[in-house]
Design a protein around this motif. Structure first.
Motif, PDB file in Angstrom:
ATOM      1  N   THR A 137      57.099  23.952  70.078  1.00 29.30           N
ATOM      2  CA  THR A 137      55.633  23.859  70.138  1.00 29.30           C
ATOM      3  C   THR A 137      54.983  23.959  68.759  1.00 29.30           C
ATOM      4  O   THR A 137      53.794  24.236  68.650  1.00 29.30           O
ATOM      5  N   SER A 138      55.756  23.757  67.709  1.00 25.10           N
ATOM      6  CA  SER A 138      55.217  23.867  66.355  1.00 25.10           C
ATOM      7  C   SER A 138      54.041  22.906  66.159  1.00 25.10           C
ATOM      8  O   SER A 138      54.124  21.723  66.513  1.00 25.10           O
ATOM      9  N   SER A 195      65.765  19.090  64.976  1.00 26.89           N
ATOM     10  CA  SER A 195      65.832  20.392  65.629  1.00 26.89           C
ATOM     11  C   SER A 195      64.843  21.348  64.960  1.00 26.89           C
ATOM     12  O   SER A 195      64.348  21.097  63.860  1.00 26.89           O
ATOM     13  N   GLU A 196      64.562  22.459  65.622  1.00 24.24           N
ATOM     14  CA  GLU A 196      63.395  23.273  65.276  1.00 24.24           C
ATOM     15  C   GLU A 196      63.401  23.832  63.854  1.00 24.24           C
ATOM     16  O   GLU A 196      62.343  23.994  63.243  1.00 24.24           O
ATOM     17  N   VAL A 208      53.186  21.581  63.549  1.00 21.14           N
ATOM     18  CA  VAL A 208      53.594  20.562  62.576  1.00 21.14           C
ATOM     19  C   VAL A 208      53.974  19.266  63.295  1.00 21.14           C
ATOM     20  O   VAL A 208      53.775  18.173  62.762  1.00 21.14           O
ATOM     21  N   ILE A 209      54.497  19.373  64.508  1.00 18.12           N
ATOM     22  CA  ILE A 209      54.903  18.176  65.237  1.00 18.12           C
ATOM     23  C   ILE A 209      53.699  17.286  65.510  1.00 18.12           C
ATOM     24  O   ILE A 209      53.790  16.055  65.455  1.00 18.12           O
ATOM     25  N   GLY A 210      52.555  17.890  65.780  1.00 20.37           N
ATOM     26  CA  GLY A 210      51.334  17.103  65.976  1.00 20.37           C
ATOM     27  C   GLY A 210      50.976  16.315  64.730  1.00 20.37           C
ATOM     28  O   GLY A 210      50.581  15.142  64.818  1.00 20.37           O
ATOM     29  N   ALA A 211      51.102  16.947  63.575  1.00 24.37           N
ATOM     30  CA  ALA A 211      50.820  16.248  62.321  1.00 24.37           C
ATOM     31  C   ALA A 211      51.848  15.147  62.070  1.00 24.37           C
ATOM     32  O   ALA A 211      51.503  14.058  61.573  1.00 24.37           O
ATOM     33  N   LEU A 212      53.101  15.405  62.426  1.00 30.30           N
ATOM     34  CA  LEU A 212      54.136  14.382  62.265  1.00 30.30           C
ATOM     35  C   LEU A 212      53.872  13.177  63.170  1.00 30.30           C
ATOM     36  O   LEU A 212      54.118  12.029  62.786  1.00 30.30           O
ATOM     37  N   ALA A 213      53.357  13.460  64.377  1.00 27.67           N
ATOM     38  CA  ALA A 213      53.094  12.386  65.342  1.00 27.67           C
ATOM     39  C   ALA A 213      52.033  11.406  64.856  1.00 27.67           C
ATOM     40  O   ALA A 213      51.952  10.278  65.347  1.00 27.67           O
ATOM     41  N   GLU A 214      51.227  11.826  63.886  1.00 31.60           N
ATOM     42  CA  GLU A 214      50.246  10.916  63.307  1.00 31.60           C
ATOM     43  C   GLU A 214      50.884   9.934  62.333  1.00 31.60           C
ATOM     44  O   GLU A 214      50.281   8.925  61.968  1.00 31.60           O
TER      45      GLU A 214
END
Length: 249
Positions: free
Chosen positions: A234-235, A206-207, A237-243
């Motif tokens: 839309t954080s 959760s956010e 950080v989620i993009g970095a986590l997806a890597e």
């Protein structure tokens, strides 16, 4: 400068900047980094901050006692809970960790799915029994008043005799660099032991947990099957986590 004065200075920096970099503070004050690290360690032991490599961060909101977390990011937790429940196959055995997001999951568990739910949390066990027809198995042990979850040697022994298909893991920090963390050392050990007995582990994100770091490491991101996040979050950080890990919205 006395230690008490340095600690006040460190508190001010943490409030102002949201982080402390030990080498920068040492240079500004003209003291050794060892002195600053010692101050940070004492502040961390007092529960005032979280030590990380090179400095310190504030205590994350998700690391508060469970009664204080109940009203935190409730809509985000409900969205994550619904997505997580969609991962549960029929005729499966799952482990629901302690926490307010897993509590939200109990309210939307499927009926007639021949489901077995294992949990170290009496609160979760009672909620599963109230909201579903699943079989409930409770992991015993010493009850932590902070998190209201069983942990310690008895819990660890019980975990070794269990096996499950899915583990829905609750943590208080999810960060691309520091991985999955929580605020209690015994809880962290119990979570690792449970994950080792489950075929797949999914983290509930959760956010308020995204980008946060607590003081006790649980698992690396590459040790879990996926991270379930709020589709409205839309954080960046989620993009970095997806890597690092599969992200499910």
């Amino acid at each position: 400068m006395l230690s008490a004065q340095r600690k006040d200075h460190l508190r001010q920096i943490l409030r102002r900047d949201g982080r402390v970099v030990a080498k920068d503070v040492a240079a500004d004050l003209g003291v050794s980094e060892d002195s600053i690290r010692r101050d940070l360690r004492e502040l961390a032991d007092a529960g005032e901050l979280v030590r990380v490599y090179g400095g310190a961060l504030p205590i994350p909101p998700a690391d508060r006692p469970v009664d204080q977390r109940a009203s935190l990011a409730t809509e985000s937790k409900e969205r994550v809970a619904r997505r997580a429940v969609g991962l549960i196959p029929l005729n499966s055995t799952i482990v629901l960790d302690a926490g307010t997001t897993t509590l939200a999951m109990t309210r939307v568990l499927p009926h007639g799915a021949d489901l077995t739910v294992i949990t170290p949390s009496p609160t979760i066990a009672l909620a599963v029994a109230e909201h579903s027809d699943a079989r409930v198995v409770i992991i015993g042990g010493e009850l932590s008043r902070f998190s209201m979850v069983a942990s310690g040697p008895l819990a660890m022994e019980a975990v070794q005799h269990l096996a499950a298909d899915l583990f829905f893991l609750g943590v208080t920090g999810i960060d691309p660099v520091h991985g999955l963390t929580t605020g209690n050392l015994d809880d962290a050990a119990t979570k690792r032991a449970i994950a080792a007995r489950c075929t797949q582990t999914y983290v509930l994100g959760s956010e308020e947990k995204i980008g946060a770091t607590s003081r006790c490491p649980v698992l690396d991101l590459d040790a879990v099957s996926g991270l379930v996040v709020d589709p409205h979050d839309t954080s960046p950080v989620i993009g970095a986590l997806a890597e690092r890990v599969s992200v499910l919205r």
